[in-house]
Design a protein around this motif. Structure first.
Motif, PDB file in Angstrom:
ATOM      1  N   THR A 205       0.700  -1.388  -0.017  1.00 58.79           N
ATOM      2  CA  THR A 205       0.101   0.053   0.080  1.00 58.79           C
ATOM      3  C   THR A 205       0.753   1.256  -0.107  1.00 58.79           C
ATOM      4  O   THR A 205       0.249   2.230  -0.235  1.00 58.79           O
ATOM      5  CB  THR A 205      -1.021   0.267   1.354  1.00 58.79           C
TER       6      THR A 205
ATOM      7  N   THR B 213       0.441   2.627  -3.344  1.00 55.86           N
ATOM      8  CA  THR B 213      -0.645   2.933  -4.162  1.00 55.86           C
ATOM      9  C   THR B 213      -0.831   3.796  -5.241  1.00 55.86           C
ATOM     10  O   THR B 213      -1.435   3.702  -6.268  1.00 55.86           O
ATOM     11  CB  THR B 213      -1.768   3.228  -3.047  1.00 55.86           C
ATOM     12  N   ASP B 214      -0.447   5.164  -4.897  1.00 53.63           N
ATOM     13  CA  ASP B 214      -0.522   6.050  -6.078  1.00 53.63           C
ATOM     14  C   ASP B 214       0.346   5.912  -7.284  1.00 53.63           C
ATOM     15  O   ASP B 214       0.091   6.107  -8.469  1.00 53.63           O
ATOM     16  CB  ASP B 214      -0.289   7.463  -5.407  1.00 53.63           C
TER      17      ASP B 214
ATOM     18  N   VAL C 271      -1.612   3.125  -9.180  1.00 47.94           N
ATOM     19  CA  VAL C 271      -2.784   3.808  -9.911  1.00 47.94           C
ATOM     20  C   VAL C 271      -1.999   4.504 -11.165  1.00 47.94           C
ATOM     21  O   VAL C 271      -2.791   4.513 -12.222  1.00 47.94           O
ATOM     22  CB  VAL C 271      -3.606   4.728  -9.302  1.00 47.94           C
TER      23      VAL C 271
ATOM     24  N   TYR D  83      -8.095  -4.899  -6.089  1.00 46.58           N
ATOM     25  CA  TYR D  83      -8.863  -4.009  -6.945  1.00 46.58           C
ATOM     26  C   TYR D  83     -10.429  -4.390  -6.924  1.00 46.58           C
ATOM     27  O   TYR D  83     -10.526  -5.731  -7.534  1.00 46.58           O
ATOM     28  CB  TYR D  83      -8.384  -3.792  -8.214  1.00 46.58           C
TER      29      TYR D  83
ATOM     30  N   GLY E 118     -12.342   2.721  -9.327  1.00 47.66           N
ATOM     31  CA  GLY E 118     -11.302   3.319  -8.556  1.00 47.66           C
ATOM     32  C   GLY E 118     -11.354   2.953  -7.083  1.00 47.66           C
ATOM     33  O   GLY E 118     -10.203   3.571  -6.358  1.00 47.66           O
TER      34      GLY E 118
ATOM     35  N   VAL F 286     -10.162   1.833   0.185  1.00 49.07           N
ATOM     36  CA  VAL F 286      -9.867   3.065  -0.329  1.00 49.07           C
ATOM     37  C   VAL F 286     -10.049   3.698  -1.559  1.00 49.07           C
ATOM     38  O   VAL F 286     -10.105   2.928  -2.622  1.00 49.07           O
ATOM     39  CB  VAL F 286      -8.105   3.424  -0.036  1.00 49.07           C
ATOM     40  N   ASP F 287     -10.655   4.846  -1.812  1.00 44.79           N
ATOM     41  CA  ASP F 287     -11.227   5.433  -3.061  1.00 44.79           C
ATOM     42  C   ASP F 287     -10.047   6.177  -3.780  1.00 44.79           C
ATOM     43  O   ASP F 287      -9.503   7.214  -3.128  1.00 44.79           O
ATOM     44  CB  ASP F 287     -12.165   6.339  -2.603  1.00 44.79           C
ATOM     45  N   LYS F 288      -9.549   5.727  -4.734  1.00 44.53           N
ATOM     46  CA  LYS F 288      -8.817   6.533  -5.656  1.00 44.53           C
ATOM     47  C   LYS F 288      -9.087   7.081  -7.115  1.00 44.53           C
ATOM     48  O   LYS F 288      -8.293   7.334  -7.928  1.00 44.53           O
ATOM     49  CB  LYS F 288      -7.468   5.635  -5.874  1.00 44.53           C
ATOM     50  N   ARG F 289     -10.468   7.069  -7.046  1.00 39.15           N
ATOM     51  CA  ARG F 289     -10.911   7.787  -8.328  1.00 39.15           C
ATOM     52  C   ARG F 289     -10.368   8.760  -8.784  1.00 39.15           C
ATOM     53  O   ARG F 289     -10.289   9.023 -10.028  1.00 39.15           O
ATOM     54  CB  ARG F 289     -12.505   7.886  -8.025  1.00 39.15           C
ATOM     55  N   SER F 290     -10.033   9.587  -7.879  1.00 35.14           N
ATOM     56  CA  SER F 290      -9.472  10.993  -8.231  1.00 35.14           C
ATOM     57  C   SER F 290      -8.300  10.983  -9.108  1.00 35.14           C
ATOM     58  O   SER F 290      -7.912  11.674  -9.756  1.00 35.14           O
ATOM     59  CB  SER F 290      -9.414  12.199  -7.163  1.00 35.14           C
ATOM     60  N   LEU F 291      -7.649   9.762  -9.213  1.00 36.00           N
ATOM     61  CA  LEU F 291      -6.232   9.556  -9.834  1.00 36.00           C
ATOM     62  C   LEU F 291      -6.365   8.939 -10.980  1.00 36.00           C
ATOM     63  O   LEU F 291      -5.586   8.611 -11.812  1.00 36.00           O
ATOM     64  CB  LEU F 291      -5.352   9.008  -8.773  1.00 36.00           C
TER      65      LEU F 291
END
Lengths: 186, 186
Positions: free
Chosen positions: A80, A83-84, A87, A162, A166, B175-180
């Motif tokens: 984790t 994570t970014d 994505v 996933y 998102g 965790v919500d990563k929709r913004s990315l």
């Protein structure tokens, strides 16, 4: 970022410990002078020995051709902390950018394949394409894991799973049910 | 035990929401007068539409022949309330016992296939065998999900993810990563 330390050779026949729970993985590939990273959630263990794993790698991915031609890849297990980056890798194309430099991921030399390991990942599974029978019909690659490298701590790294839209599930607690198992299934 | 309530039809093209994170599932099958349940962790989504999933079902399992002959099954999603039953199902053989009665699981009629749904499971995915090309070589069945039933609460049920050695990972936070994400990938 905490870099995984003390990665050691790990028995390929036990890759299921890390892959069977269904984490998102980062697939690295290399063909000629081109290398790439992609994010993948569509994989399954197929056998313990030889250690086999099946991956659905869409032909829309730049990596598809690199893997089809080189017949190799590495399956890297991110935690984790990444994570970014996971994505970001999944939302960009290797046809346009160098994902290693863009996302600050460090390629390392693998032992048996030409595709690079990702240093920042908790585990790395070097793979050779074993059977391409379903590549043209389903984009399904059957790999043999030929070498594995795993950081021994933590014993159960926090992984990403996933769900689409998102949203990622993060791995939670572990429960020990050994007492309910037949000896032959442990 | 809390039984899932308010199960509704669910879009088969979004089965990935429940299966892609990699949970242990219970596979039900029926051929002639024989029905069975098995525990499975080796599966992967293969396509959204048609909704395809691949499952490695060892020929050592009694279910293998039932599914091969009937060309149908149901993939049922258990939550952690069913942990001990999941282990029990995985450690016994349908050649010797009736797993529905032994483990107190309730068969329900499916809509499009003859294999039963398991009432106590959070979700049920009715499957038809789409391609048996890899059944003999890898025990790998490619199914099309033709109907899905999902309890709408909780939105993210607590699922089991097997690591081997009798140890299960339990799903954790989301965790919500929709913004990315790129819009086209959501």
């Amino acid at each position: 970022m905490t870099k995984p330390v003390g990665k050691q050779d790990f028995p390929v026949s036990n890759a299921r410990r890390y892959l069977e729970p269904g984490p998102v993985v980062l697939i690295t590939s290399k063909h000629s002078d081109e290398s790439n990273i992609m994010t993948l959630g569509w994989h399954t263990i197929l056998a313990f020995s030889p250690s086999m794993v099946g991956c659905m790698i869409s032909e829309d991915n730049y990596s598809h051709q690199l893997i089809k031609q080189s017949r190799e890849c590495v399956i890297n297990l991110p935690t984790t902390e990444l994570t970014d980056k996971v994505v970001g890798v999944g939302n960009t194309s290797g046809a346009e950018i160098d994902k290693f430099s863009t996302f600050g991921l460090t390629p390392e030399k693998a032992r048996l394949v030409s595709a690079p390991l990702i240093q920042e990942c908790h585990a790395n599974f070097e793979c050779r394409l074993h059977d391409d029978a379903l590549v043209d019909s389903y984009n399904f690659f059957i790999f043999e894991i030929v070498a594995a490298h795993v950081a021994l701590q933590p014993a159960y790294p926090e992984t990403l799973h996933y769900t689409g839209d998102g949203i990622f599930m993060v791995s939670g607690n572990h429960v020990d049910k050994r007492s309910l198992f037949s000896e032959r299934l442990l």
